[in-house]
Scaffold this motif. Structure first.
Motif, short mmCIF file in Angstrom:
data_model
loop_
_atom_site.label_atom_id
_atom_site.label_comp_id
_atom_site.label_asym_id
_atom_site.label_seq_id
_atom_site.Cartn_x
_atom_site.Cartn_y
_atom_site.Cartn_z
N UNK A 125 -15.66 29.33 44.62
CA UNK A 125 -14.27 29.72 43.78
C UNK A 125 -13.13 29.17 44.51
N UNK A 126 -11.91 28.81 43.73
CA UNK A 126 -10.79 28.61 44.12
C UNK A 126 -9.93 29.68 44.83
N UNK A 127 -9.41 29.81 45.84
CA UNK A 127 -8.89 31.10 46.61
C UNK A 127 -7.59 30.90 46.36
N UNK A 128 -6.68 29.70 46.18
CA UNK A 128 -5.35 29.75 45.95
C UNK A 128 -4.75 28.21 45.61
N UNK A 129 -3.73 28.06 45.24
CA UNK A 129 -3.23 26.72 44.94
C UNK A 129 -1.86 26.73 45.53
N UNK A 130 -1.34 25.81 46.11
CA UNK A 130 -0.16 25.61 47.00
C UNK A 130 0.87 24.82 46.39
N UNK A 131 2.05 24.89 46.81
CA UNK A 131 3.08 24.17 46.23
C UNK A 131 3.22 22.70 46.62
N UNK A 132 2.45 22.20 47.65
CA UNK A 132 2.42 20.94 47.78
C UNK A 132 1.29 20.17 47.17
#
Length: 469
Positions: A280-287
């Protein structure tokens, strides 16, 4: 799941008191049916066969429910908006037609230029089947198209139910007007389906992530993703289909699997050179980076949520007394009747992991016969006791609330409803074909719809169909 001794004792007590049906006086009822998909159509037929007068409310311009394909998606890519269908253009059934049809109206291939004769046909063929079902049993005259139910509530005397609705009417070339109304009914049968309220994955940092997001409800064709890096969340039927279709046009497709096996600590390749499976996805980042729990990270252009749906009944007033808790509609006796309102309010089609059209038919027959007095329900107290015991058993097994309506392919529930209705048992070949289709699909994504190992059962199926053709 046969009738319990407490239920039999309760019925005997009510008969000895001179009130055979408790507080319910059986008689032909005027019944509001909400939704004209597969569940609403068969409910209308079964209600009419028991002498009731059903009125079917359908907000779309035609019958078929979710099978009425709408090429125009919602303007909000993460919600249903005004769209009435969750289908994508290339969708084919994930069950063979022999088991999909209603028990007494086989879904067989027919000759014709527009006919799709494949065993796992496209969605257009399912819609044609439902339209033919409505014509064959003269149901269209009961359906009010373009009419959306906005509120259901008890009237002041509590002797009936008020259904408020809005109808779209043509008011001239290129324009329409909305009419509102409210009518009284003896009973309400809710058949609005459960593919209209998208459920989204919760992703840390997603509000600052610059890419585009879409729920599969609003996915139609792969073209907008040409040359992009796409992340798919979910690997159930829609996630499998969409990820593989996108792999044909996208630069890369990465699938995040919520229920990934514990040994999946690293990215896994597939038979597609540009399709990978992750945890699963842990996080999404601004870039634009998406970081997975397996430690891998990619820069993505789009995220597609193939994360399923939530039950939603925005038209039900508080006096109905049911609520949705982590996708559990409660309290309901046998997934159908709120004990405190039975039999005047009922739900058709909530369970999943079953053969849905036959299930809709069985539940509809049960509801119609209860309303006509041919079948008796236990008392409210005994129904609530049954509901409490069911929830306690789920908790003891460690099953989450969202699995409440999961029938788990056992056919125990369907056999119980058959027994209540005094109907013939569901054919064994139908059960076997269903289980084979469910177990084959995960290992043969590309071929399970066109290569089968159940041919030995088809002859029996078609022999049984001759009773109805």
């Amino acid at each position: 799941m046969a009738n319990c001794s407490a239920c039999r004792k309760d019925r005997a007590q009510r008969r000895s008191a001179g009130d055979e049906f408790g507080n319910f006086c059986p008689m032909p009822s005027r019944v509001a049916v909400i939704g004209a998909g597969a569940a609403g159509l068969v409910a209308a037929r079964e209600l009419r066969s028991e002498g009731h007068a059903p009125v079917v409310f359908e907000r779309a311009a035609g019958v078929g429910g979710t099978w009425l394909y709408d090429p125009a998606a919602s303007s909000d890519p993460l919600s249903a908006g005004g769209s009435s269908s969750s289908l994508y253009a290339s969708l084919r059934t994930n069950l063979p037609r022999e088991i999909m049809g209603f028990l007494d109206f086989p879904f067989v291939a027919v000759e014709g230029a527009d006919s799709d004769q494949r065993r796992f046909p496209g969605h257009e063929e399912v819609l044609r089947y439902l339209q033919e079902f409505a014509r064959r049993f003269d149901l269209l005259g009961m359906v009010r198209l373009g009419t959306e139910v906005v509120r259901v509530h008890r009237d002041a005397s509590a002797a009936s139910w008020r259904v408020a609705y809005s109808s779209r009417k043509l008011a001239g070339v290129g324009s329409e007007e909305v009419e509102v109304g409210e009518e009284a009914f003896d009973a309400v049968v809710v058949c609005n389906g459960h593919f209209t309220e998208p459920r989204l994955a919760h992703i840390a940092g997603i509000d600052s992530w610059p890419g585009k997001q879409l729920h599969s409800y609003n996915y139609r064709v792969p073209d907008p993703f040409h040359g992009q890096v796409v992340v798919i969340i979910g690997y159930h039927p829609s996630g499998i289909d969409i990820s593989r279709e996108l792999a044909g046009v996208a630069k890369e497709v990465h699938v995040a699997i919520r229920s990934a096996p514990c040994e999946m600590h690293t990215t896994r390749t597939t038979d597609r050179s540009n399709l990978w499976l992750h945890s699963m996805i842990e996080r999404a980042e601004e870039d634009g980076t998406v970081v997975f729990e397996d430690g891998s990270r990619i820069k993505a252009d789009a995220i597609v949520h193939c994360t399923g749906y939530k039950y939603n009944f925005p038209f039900l007033g508080d006096d109905v007394g049911t609520y949705v808790d982590d996708n559990c509609v409660r309290p309901l006796y046998k997934h159908v009747f709120p004990p405190q309102l039975a039999p005047h309010v009922s739900f058709i089609g909530l369970p999943f992991t079953s053969i849905l059209f036959p299930l809709f038919q069985l539940q509809s027959t049960w509801v119609a016969r209860v309303l006509s007095g041919r079948i008796e329900l236990p008392s409210q107290d005994n129904m609530m006791h049954d509901v409490a015991a069911f929830y306690a058993d789920m908790e003891a097994r460690g099953s989450p609330k969202r699995s409440t309506h999961d029938l788990r392919c056992t056919f125990e529930y369907e056999d119980w409803v058959v027994e209540q209705c005094g109907m013939e048992k569901i054919e064994e070949w139908r059960k076997i074909i269903y289980v084979m289709a469910r177990t084959t699909a995960p290992d043969r994504h590309e071929s399970y719809r066109d290569e089968w190992e159940d041919n030995h059962l088809l002859a029996q199926a078609h022999r049984d169909f001759t009773k109805y053709l």
